[in-house]
Design a protein around this motif. Structure first.
Motif, mmCIF file in Angstrom:
data_model
loop_
_atom_site.group_PDB
_atom_site.id
_atom_site.type_symbol
_atom_site.label_atom_id
_atom_site.label_comp_id
_atom_site.label_asym_id
_atom_site.label_seq_id
_atom_site.Cartn_x
_atom_site.Cartn_y
_atom_site.Cartn_z
ATOM 1 N N ARG A 68 -13.796 6.359 10.631
ATOM 2 C CA ARG A 68 -14.992 5.842 9.952
ATOM 3 C C ARG A 68 -15.233 6.649 8.678
ATOM 4 O O ARG A 68 -15.495 6.090 7.620
ATOM 5 N N GLN A 69 -15.145 7.969 8.788
ATOM 6 C CA GLN A 69 -15.342 8.827 7.622
ATOM 7 C C GLN A 69 -14.300 8.528 6.555
ATOM 8 O O GLN A 69 -14.608 8.475 5.369
ATOM 9 N N LEU A 70 -13.074 8.312 6.980
ATOM 10 C CA LEU A 70 -12.012 7.965 6.037
ATOM 11 C C LEU A 70 -12.356 6.660 5.325
ATOM 12 O O LEU A 70 -12.195 6.557 4.108
ATOM 13 N N CYS A 71 -12.835 5.671 6.066
ATOM 14 C CA CYS A 71 -13.185 4.374 5.477
ATOM 15 C C CYS A 71 -14.304 4.512 4.452
ATOM 16 O O CYS A 71 -14.279 3.844 3.410
ATOM 17 N N MET A 112 -10.487 -3.841 1.665
ATOM 18 C CA MET A 112 -9.299 -3.098 1.239
ATOM 19 C C MET A 112 -8.536 -3.894 0.191
ATOM 20 O O MET A 112 -8.534 -5.126 0.226
ATOM 21 N N PRO A 113 -7.843 -3.213 -0.701
ATOM 22 C CA PRO A 113 -7.137 -3.929 -1.770
ATOM 23 C C PRO A 113 -5.861 -4.636 -1.320
ATOM 24 O O PRO A 113 -5.461 -5.623 -1.929
ATOM 25 N N PRO A 139 -7.280 0.890 8.397
ATOM 26 C CA PRO A 139 -7.230 1.320 6.998
ATOM 27 C C PRO A 139 -5.773 1.430 6.529
ATOM 28 O O PRO A 139 -4.915 1.887 7.287
ATOM 29 N N TYR A 140 -5.517 0.958 5.327
ATOM 30 C CA TYR A 140 -4.205 0.978 4.657
ATOM 31 C C TYR A 140 -3.195 -0.025 5.242
ATOM 32 O O TYR A 140 -2.092 -0.158 4.707
ATOM 33 N N GLU A 141 -3.519 -0.703 6.322
ATOM 34 C CA GLU A 141 -2.558 -1.610 6.954
ATOM 35 C C GLU A 141 -2.262 -2.791 6.037
ATOM 36 O O GLU A 141 -3.143 -3.317 5.374
ATOM 37 N N THR A 142 -1.008 -3.208 6.045
ATOM 38 C CA THR A 142 -0.552 -4.344 5.239
ATOM 39 C C THR A 142 -0.144 -5.485 6.168
ATOM 40 O O THR A 142 -0.020 -5.309 7.380
ATOM 41 N N ARG A 143 0.093 -6.617 5.574
ATOM 42 C CA ARG A 143 0.609 -7.763 6.324
ATOM 43 C C ARG A 143 1.938 -7.395 7.005
ATOM 44 O O ARG A 143 2.179 -7.758 8.144
#
Length: 172
Positions: free
Chosen positions: A92-95, A118-119, A56-60
């Motif tokens: 999982r809850q965060l997602c 994810m955006p 979660p939140y990870e970028t390239r």
């Protein structure tokens, strides 16, 4: 002992301290990971580094921090998987809270795909980066443009991909 070799396996997970600290709730500093692998390599102890992408939140950019760390630590074996929000995990809850998943999705294998929507990075980009992660981390940087071709269009560059995979084994 009469073992043919010793091997230490380490769950590195990410080369991004932002991901390690803020997402994975791990307090491991990157410089400590490097020191550990340098020590093991100096003493000719085989190593296995486990990396994961698609958090979660990870970028390239975060994924390339992992690629660069993999490149730097020179583990004997590196394994790259894709994050899956398993039942019972706090992530999982965060997602679910963030809307990255609904919570009723069927979980795929750790290597097939990401179920997170994810955006900042697409599911396809995560799969493509996983496919070429070890090429980026093991081949000299002058091959990056060829690797990127395979990353962006695997179907149209299968022959080049196979050539790069075969070449990778020469750089071990």
């Amino acid at each position: 002992m009469n073992a043919p070799f010793f091997q230490v396996s380490i769950g590195v997970e990410s080369g991004s301290e932002k991901i390690l600290f803020n997402v994975c709730d791990r307090k491991t500093r990157i410089h400590k990971i490097i020191e550990t692998f340098d020590f093991l390599n100096k003493h000719n102890i085989r190593t296995c580094a486990f990396f994961m992408i698609g958090f979660p939140y990870e970028t390239r950019e975060d994924i390339f921090e992992s690629i660069n760390l993999c490149r730097r630590i020179r583990s004997t074996v590196a394994i790259v998987s894709i994050f899956q929000p398993m039942p019972g995990q706090s992530l999982r809850q965060l997602c679910i809270q963030e809307g990255f998943i609904k919570g009723d999705e069927k979980l795929p294998t750790f290597t097939s795909c990401s179920i997170l929507k994810m955006p900042q990075i697409s599911r396809e980009e995560i799969v493509n980066l996983r496919r070429v992660f070890l090429l980026y981390s093991m081949l000299p940087k002058e091959y990056y443009s060829k690797i990127e071709k395979c990353e962006k269009d695997y179907q149209g560059n299968k022959a080049l991909y196979e050539e790069l995979v075969n070449l990778r084994w020469r750089f071990l």
